[in-house]
Structure formats: C-alpha cells, structure tokens
Design a protein around this motif. Structure first.
Motif, PDB file in Angstrom:
ATOM      1  N   TRP A  98       0.837  -1.190   0.000  1.00 28.91           N
ATOM      2  CA  TRP A  98       0.000   0.000   0.000  1.00 28.91           C
ATOM      3  C   TRP A  98       0.877   1.247   0.000  1.00 28.91           C
ATOM      4  CZ3 TRP A  98      -0.591   3.955   3.696  1.00 28.91           C
ATOM      5  CH2 TRP A  98      -1.667   4.817   3.468  1.00 28.91           C
ATOM      6  N   GLN A 100       0.428   5.578   0.208  1.00 25.85           N
ATOM      7  CA  GLN A 100      -0.529   6.667   0.463  1.00 25.85           C
ATOM      8  C   GLN A 100      -0.792   7.413  -0.838  1.00 25.85           C
ATOM      9  OE1 GLN A 100      -2.206   7.917   3.504  1.00 25.85           O
ATOM     10  NE2 GLN A 100      -3.307   8.727   1.741  1.00 25.85           N
ATOM     11  N   ASP A 102      -2.633  10.240  -3.429  1.00 24.86           N
ATOM     12  CA  ASP A 102      -3.128  11.611  -3.398  1.00 24.86           C
ATOM     13  C   ASP A 102      -4.627  11.550  -3.669  1.00 24.86           C
ATOM     14  OD1 ASP A 102      -0.560  12.780  -3.064  1.00 24.86           O
ATOM     15  OD2 ASP A 102      -0.193  12.578  -5.220  1.00 24.86           O
ATOM     16  N   GLY A 106      -6.569   7.839  -5.850  1.00 27.33           N
ATOM     17  CA  GLY A 106      -7.001   6.934  -4.793  1.00 27.33           C
ATOM     18  C   GLY A 106      -7.334   5.550  -5.329  1.00 27.33           C
ATOM     19  N   HIS A 115      -0.605  -4.554   3.331  1.00 24.63           N
ATOM     20  CA  HIS A 115      -0.273  -3.525   4.312  1.00 24.63           C
ATOM     21  C   HIS A 115      -0.164  -4.174   5.685  1.00 24.63           C
ATOM     22  CE1 HIS A 115       0.204   0.427   5.933  1.00 24.63           C
ATOM     23  NE2 HIS A 115      -0.843   0.315   6.717  1.00 24.63           N
ATOM     24  N   VAL A 129      -8.495   6.902  -0.183  1.00 24.20           N
ATOM     25  CA  VAL A 129      -7.185   7.407   0.212  1.00 24.20           C
ATOM     26  C   VAL A 129      -6.841   7.028   1.651  1.00 24.20           C
ATOM     27  CG1 VAL A 129      -7.263   9.324  -1.414  1.00 24.20           C
ATOM     28  CG2 VAL A 129      -8.123   9.644   0.916  1.00 24.20           C
ATOM     29  N   TRP A 130      -7.701   6.223   2.298  1.00 23.52           N
ATOM     30  CA  TRP A 130      -7.505   5.863   3.690  1.00 23.52           C
ATOM     31  C   TRP A 130      -6.592   4.656   3.843  1.00 23.52           C
ATOM     32  CZ3 TRP A 130     -12.265   7.208   1.644  1.00 23.52           C
ATOM     33  CH2 TRP A 130     -12.752   8.446   2.081  1.00 23.52           C
ATOM     34  N   GLU A 131      -5.848   4.623   4.916  1.00 27.48           N
ATOM     35  CA  GLU A 131      -4.918   3.530   5.196  1.00 27.48           C
ATOM     36  C   GLU A 131      -5.674   2.301   5.682  1.00 27.48           C
ATOM     37  OE1 GLU A 131      -1.008   2.621   7.996  1.00 27.48           O
ATOM     38  OE2 GLU A 131      -1.856   4.638   7.944  1.00 27.48           O
TER      39      GLU A 131
END
Length: 149
Positions: A98, A100, A102, A106, A115, A129-131
């Motif tokens: 994964w 991050q 922009d 996304g 991840h 765009v979330w982890e």
C-alpha cells in the motif's frame, strides 16, 4: 554477451515497437513494463489523458482532461491536478505494498494491496485514500481478505 550488428538493430527495432505500444497498455501491464515507457518530456510536449510515462523512475499518467502541453517547471511530482502516480494494486495491477495516494489517484473498489502483513481489498466506490487496518476505517472502506487469499 556480444550481439552482432544485425542482432543489435533487431533488438532496437523491437524496443521501438514496444515503446510505441506502451501508451495503450493496461495499468496491470504498465506497472511491470516500466522500461517500455518514455521519460517525461517537459519541453512543450503534448500528452493525452491516460498517457503513461516515467519521471525520476516513477510511472505516472496524465489525468488532465483531454490533453496537456508540458512546461519545464510543472513536473509530475509537483502538479497533482495534472499528473498521478500509478500505484501498485490499482486497476488490476500486480498487488503491491500500500502507498498513500493523493486525492487524484485513490484506490478504487476491488483494488488490492498488502499492508502490515495483511492483504486488503478496497470496498469503497470512489477514491479511497484511507490507510487499511486503521481504527475507524470500517468494512465500508477496506476489507481484510488475507484468509481468503
């Protein structure tokens, strides 16, 4: 290994054919065929939406609608409204770690990434765009599919 002049010319011709076809490759093939893409040209070169190229060893694509003529100081790493990195796991690309994204690149629904040692699938129908795996990021954003893989 040494090549004859004729063999070397044949290889150069093949590479040129691949480079001409590279802009039409899917995201999946693009992420494993980096060498097929030309370096970004910032000297008034016109790119069309979706066209892919390398900049500082990173694969980017033009996200600007229609076409865009480059400027030397408007580089892909400094113009996120014009260019977006092509990230591993996006649109069927090889599953990678994964990154991050922009707001312009996304993850989409169905994209898969690794991840923290787990395999995740985006379930968000938009620009995710979330982890993955962070408290508060529910099943409506990422689904842990490690056990299914």
């Amino acid at each position: 290994m040494a090549f004859t002049e004729e063999e070397e010319q044949g290889l150069r011709s093949l590479l040129e054919i691949y480079r001409m076809q590279a802009p039409a490759l899917s995201e999946e093939l693009a992420t494993v065929g980096y060498g097929l893409f030309p370096e970004w040209d910032g000297n008034a070169h016109t790119y069309v939406e979706g066209e892919k190229f390398l900049y500082n060893g990173v694969l980017y694509k033009l996200i600007y609608p229609g076409s865009y003529t480059t400027q030397p100081d408007h580089t892909p790493d400094k113009a996120p409204s014009v260019y977006a990195k092509v990230l591993p796991g996006q649109e069927g690309t090889e599953i990678g770690e994964w990154v991050q994204p922009d707001s312009t690149n996304g993850y989409k629904k169905g994209d898969r990434v690794w991840h923290n040692g787990r395999l995740w699938e985006s379930t968000f129908d938009g620009a995710n765009v979330w982890e993955p795996g962070i408290v508060g990021v529910g099943e409506n954003i990422w689904k842990d599919i490690t056990e299914e893989a």
